[in-house]
Design an enzyme around this catalytic site. Structure first.
Site, PDB file in Angstrom:
ATOM      1  N   CYS A  81      31.457  40.497  47.799  1.00 46.14           N
ATOM      2  CA  CYS A  81      32.692  39.899  48.535  1.00 46.14           C
ATOM      3  C   CYS A  81      33.614  39.355  47.229  1.00 46.14           C
ATOM      4  O   CYS A  81      33.617  39.743  46.528  1.00 46.14           O
ATOM      5  CB  CYS A  81      31.973  38.743  49.271  1.00 46.14           C
ATOM      6  SG  CYS A  81      31.123  37.415  48.148  1.00 46.14           S
ATOM      7  N   LEU A  82      34.325  38.186  47.765  1.00 45.75           N
ATOM      8  CA  LEU A  82      35.287  37.728  46.786  1.00 45.75           C
ATOM      9  C   LEU A  82      34.885  36.687  45.608  1.00 45.75           C
ATOM     10  O   LEU A  82      35.001  37.078  44.419  1.00 45.75           O
ATOM     11  CB  LEU A  82      36.659  36.958  47.347  1.00 45.75           C
ATOM     12  CG  LEU A  82      37.714  36.669  46.738  1.00 45.75           C
ATOM     13  CD1 LEU A  82      38.271  38.067  46.237  1.00 45.75           C
ATOM     14  CD2 LEU A  82      38.764  35.993  47.693  1.00 45.75           C
TER      15      LEU A  82
END
Length: 100
Positions: A81-82
């Site tokens: 994910c980020l």
């Protein structure tokens, strides 16, 4: 940020090395994030909100929806994910569903 079952996090180089093997890389960012920040090559986007349902689909439906072979419970899977928070949640969800 990346996470895998045996390790709390992976470096970019570790991910590159893993991608040379038969690992499924699931990016749990939202689709708008993929559009805005770009797709990681050879990753499959399954937003975190869809993940639990996706991992319980019929394998044929999974392939149709995500253009990817559905992982078995013992297949190596990496979530990204980020910032790392959602990938850790994804790992937890997968382990709850019996993925090792």
């Amino acid at each position: 940020s990346l996470c895998a079952g045996g390790a709390p996090g992976l470096s970019y180089q570790e991910l590159k090395d893993l991608k040379k093997t038969n690992v499924l890389h699931i990016d749990v960012r939202e689709r708008w994030e993929i559009d805005r920040f770009g797709k990681i090559p050879a990753s499959t986007n399954i937003p975190l909100g869809e993940l639990v349902e996706a991992l319980q689909l019929d394998p044929t439906e999974f392939k149709e929806r995500y253009n990817q072979k559905m992982p078995s419970k013992s297949d190596p899977v990496v979530f990204s994910c980020l910032a790392g928070k959602r990938s850790k949640q994804a790992l937890s969800f997968a382990m709850t569903l019996g993925f090792s």
